[in-house]
Enzyme design. Structure first.
Site, PDB file in Angstrom:
ATOM      1  N   CYS A  55       0.816  -1.216   0.000  1.00  0.00           N
ATOM      2  CA  CYS A  55       0.000   0.000   0.000  1.00  0.00           C
ATOM      3  C   CYS A  55       0.851   1.268   0.000  1.00  0.00           C
ATOM      4  O   CYS A  55       1.523   1.547  -0.985  1.00  0.00           O
ATOM      5  CB  CYS A  55      -0.980  -0.041   1.164  1.00  0.00           C
ATOM      6  SG  CYS A  55      -2.436   0.966   0.864  1.00  0.00           S
ATOM      7  N   ARG A  73     -11.544   6.884  -3.734  1.00  0.00           N
ATOM      8  CA  ARG A  73     -10.722   5.790  -3.207  1.00  0.00           C
ATOM      9  C   ARG A  73     -11.192   4.480  -3.812  1.00  0.00           C
ATOM     10  O   ARG A  73     -12.385   4.271  -4.045  1.00  0.00           O
ATOM     11  CB  ARG A  73     -10.829   5.713  -1.689  1.00  0.00           C
ATOM     12  CG  ARG A  73     -10.125   6.824  -0.952  1.00  0.00           C
ATOM     13  CD  ARG A  73     -10.038   6.542   0.534  1.00  0.00           C
ATOM     14  NE  ARG A  73      -8.927   5.664   0.874  1.00  0.00           N
ATOM     15  CZ  ARG A  73      -7.677   6.083   1.079  1.00  0.00           C
ATOM     16  NH1 ARG A  73      -7.383   7.356   0.962  1.00  0.00           N
ATOM     17  NH2 ARG A  73      -6.726   5.226   1.392  1.00  0.00           N
ATOM     18  N   HIS A 111      -3.740  -5.629   1.159  1.00  0.00           N
ATOM     19  CA  HIS A 111      -3.499  -5.918   2.560  1.00  0.00           C
ATOM     20  C   HIS A 111      -4.577  -6.878   3.007  1.00  0.00           C
ATOM     21  O   HIS A 111      -5.111  -7.613   2.185  1.00  0.00           O
ATOM     22  CB  HIS A 111      -3.440  -4.624   3.379  1.00  0.00           C
ATOM     23  CG  HIS A 111      -4.711  -3.858   3.394  1.00  0.00           C
ATOM     24  ND1 HIS A 111      -5.645  -4.010   4.366  1.00  0.00           N
ATOM     25  CD2 HIS A 111      -5.212  -2.933   2.545  1.00  0.00           C
ATOM     26  CE1 HIS A 111      -6.664  -3.205   4.128  1.00  0.00           C
ATOM     27  NE2 HIS A 111      -6.441  -2.545   3.027  1.00  0.00           N
TER      28      HIS A 111
END
Lengths: 247, 450
Positions: free
Chosen positions: A95, A129, A191
């Site tokens: 990330c 996002r 993740h």
């Protein structure tokens, strides 16, 4: 029996998506193969010494934390590139850490964050996002995780992605690819954390780290039972499949 | 006139939604009302003769506002969204169904706070804490903090802004009253792993903590620019914690000091009680009223519950993010550490789709004392992995996604007279409550009186 030396970069700053889960998986799986994992925190004031670590780990941070470390890390670019690209140490960056290893990051309001330039890519913030479960097809088999990033990452021409997106957004929501691989280095947005439900990837990183440690070929570990891991993977992959294609 | 007709229509829907069993009818009428007339909530709030108070925080807002309600009930007829329906629609529904209420006591979701403040114009606002929570839904902590900052700055002069000084993000919002803990003897030796706001809000240097209490909450100072915890107007001293049984502290205010006894466990409930005290005080309550109210209080629905089942004790503790779960674990371990636990992880929207947070929870002290753990919920397998890589022997971990079967298995593993600890996420908690209610062991939440 070897001691695998992990250099964990800025664990106090970059730890937002449960990065320590990845470290815990590496430590246990190394131990189950009879190896020790020695994790050293590398903070703002610590130098990256050539040959000192077999595996580097860079986690994700909130924007503020990422900005706080970016310049410091960029100042260590030469040493890190020397240790990984020339020296052959393994690396996993997730990330925010993934973005920092590229050439740089441009925020939504035009603010610039320097990068290390180890991975052949650049990142620009997008408006929306990209959030959700992801399923990839990679050379190491299917990989499932969770993504949550504003950055759109573009790989350079000829760069190797970690995998092809089966479901989810991936690097930029458009290219159909996710992550980046360069020798023994992997960068990814995934993740969840990544390694618990993708044990093959964890073992691959340990094998590469051992190759660096011994200076020989990467060993091929005997598989472990991993039933729980397979169940967790299936649930996660199922979530991604239910989400459908890149949307 | 128009408002009256809209209220009648929305109320009819509330009755209907309760009839068809769609829950307590908490948010449907509010949603309808917002659609019929977006400005209605403003006018409903303006009807309250004593005005309104808003409570927000990542952790503890339901408990804190329920505590404040208990203190304030003898003084005011309240419009209080005690079921935890804390979005704009829930606030609207509460105002709608509270005829004759004098004071609005509103628990508000962190993300909904700016809109609620703008529209309800409360006379007092209590802001408790900001922890990392459901990053997939709320985004990063900084973003929420920035929105809070703007919302607080836009409040009319004279609004009582009550802030937890121990949280650097919250304590720097600019308030009129600051509260915090003042008892280093209950501090943690160091910041927890999941501590969030460790870096100076002004200059980014890591804070030094004279005392770290819960997550990043504590007595902090920046060694570089000097930014420090504001001076406390209200504080808790001489704190006593007694496992899962109770907690007590000295409430220190400018007008005097009183001993507060809580029938609730944990340092996090000391924070909740202190926040409730500060809010009630700003609304006119005396220290004696505060002590009495807090003494009468029992846990807000479902956050902490003890239920007798077949000669065994069921202890339910909600977990929803690392900071809250760490406190639940700490409270359990400091009492009689359990031998059997059921942990239930769901990933519905209200729980957070992203379950990575379980890896940031310090489960290890709990695992060390467990003979057996049942991993439950829609992400049971992920939870089982968390325990496996946390060092628990795989033979001690059972995976049972189905909550009813997991609960039964947990009870089966618990000896007669023993205690079964159940740690569910939000929707798992609701499902377990329904399950227990169906078995006649606990009332449905909208049937409860307090």
């Amino acid at each position: 029996v070897s001691t695998i030396r992990v250099g964990h970069l800025y664990p106090d700053y970059l730890n937002i998506y449960a990065d320590r889960g990845n470290i815990a998986v590496l430590a246990r799986r190394a131990a189950w193969r009879g190896h020790d994992l020695e994790v050293t925190a590398l903070g703002m004031d610590d130098a990256i010494e050539p040959g000192a670590h077999d595996l580097y780990y860079v986690g994700g941070g909130q924007d503020r934390e990422q900005f706080l470390v970016a310049e410091n890390l960029a100042g260590k670019a030469e040493a890190l590139i020397g240790a990984v690209v020339e020296g052959g140490a393994a690396l996993l960056a997730v990330c925010g850490g993934y973005q920092l290893l590229g050439r740089g990051y441009r925020g939504f309001h035009g603010e610039e964050m320097p990068g290390v330039g180890l991975l052949p890519l650049e990142t620009v913030a997008g408006e929306r996002r990209l959030i959700g479960d992801v399923l990839l097809e990679t050379d190491l088999g299917p990989v499932a995780g969770f993504e949550n990033h504003a950055g759109r990452t573009r790989l350079d021409e000829g760069a190797t992605p970690l995998g092809r997106v089966v479901s989810g957004f991936g690097n930029d929501g458009e290219s159909g690819f996710e992550g980046c691989r360069l020798g023994r280095a992997i960068g990814t947005y995934l993740h969840g954390p990544l390694l618990p439900r993708n044990p093959r990837l964890a073992d691959w990183l340990l094998e590469q780290a051992l190759a660096h440690r011994t200076g020989g070929e990467a060993p091929a570990f005997e598989p472990l039972p991993d039933d729980l891991e397979a169940r967790a993977f299936e649930v996660s992959a199922g979530r991604a499949r239910a989400r459908g294609g890149r949307s | 006139m128009r408002l009256a007709a809209e209220i009648a229509a929305a109320r009819a829907i509330a009755g209907l939604s309760r009839l068809v069993g769609a829950g307590a009818g908490m948010t449907v009428p509010g949603k309808l009302l917002s659609k019929l007339d977006p400005a209605a909530i403003d006018r409903l709030a303006a009807r309250l003769p004593a005005g309104a108070a808003a409570v927000s925080a990542t952790n503890g807002k339901t408990t804190t506002s329920a505590m404040a309600a208990e203190i304030l009930r003898p003084r005011f007829r309240l419009a209080h969204n005690r079921s935890g329906a804390n979005l704009v629609s829930g606030v609207a529904s509460t105002l709608l169904s509270s005829d004759g209420a004098e004071l609005g006591l509103l628990e508000v979701d962190e993300a909904a706070l700016p809109e609620v403040l703008r529209r309800v114009r409360p006379r007092a606002v209590l802001l408790g804490n900001l922890f990392r929570d459901q990053l997939d839904r709320y985004g990063e902590l900084e973003l929420i903090a920035e929105r809070w900052r703007q919302a607080v700055a836009a409040l009319p002069a004279g609004t009582a802004v009550i802030l937890n000084a121990d949280d650097p993000q919250v304590g720097s919002l600019g308030g009129s009253v600051y509260y915090g803990l003042d008892d280093p003897s209950v501090a943690r030796p160091s910041l927890q792993h999941a501590a969030d706001s460790k870096y100076c809000v002004r200059c980014g240097t890591p804070y030094r903590y004279r005392a770290a209490y819960v997550g990043h909450l504590g007595d902090y100072r920046c060694p570089s620019c000097g930014h420090a915890r504001p001076a406390l107007d209200l504080s808790a001293r001489s704190i006593e914690l007694e496992g899962l049984e109770r907690a007590a502290f000295d409430l220190v205010a400018p007008e005097g000091t009183r001993r507060v006894e809580l029938a609730l466990p944990g340092l996090y409930n000391v924070y909740n009680a202190l926040g409730a005290a500060a809010l009630a005080r700003a609304l006119g309550a005396s220290l004696d009223e505060i002590v009495d109210g807090l003494g009468r209080f029992s846990a807000a629905f479902g956050r902490f519950e003890r239920i007798a089942v077949d000669g065994k004790q069921l202890v339910l503790l909600l977990i929803k993010n690392p900071a809250g779960a760490n406190e639940a674990v700490r409270t359990l371990v400091e009492g009689r550490p359990p031998r059997v636990a059921v942990v239930a992880l769901n990933d519905a929207i209200a729980d957070g789709r992203d379950v990575s947070w379980i890896w940031d929870v310090d489960f290890e002290p709990l695992l060390a004392g467990l003979d057996r753990v049942v991993a439950a919920g829609s992400r049971a397998a992920e939870l089982a992995l968390r325990f496996k890589y946390g060092g628990l022997d795989e033979g001690s971990i059972e995976v049972e996604a189905d909550l009813a079967r997991a609960l039964d298995r947990g009870l089966q593993l618990t000896p007669d007279g023993g205690e079964l600890v159940v740690l569910p996420t939000y929707t798992a908690m609701l499902a377990l409550q329904r399950l227990l209610a169906d078995r006649g062991l606990a009332k449905k939440y909208w049937e409860r009186t307090a």
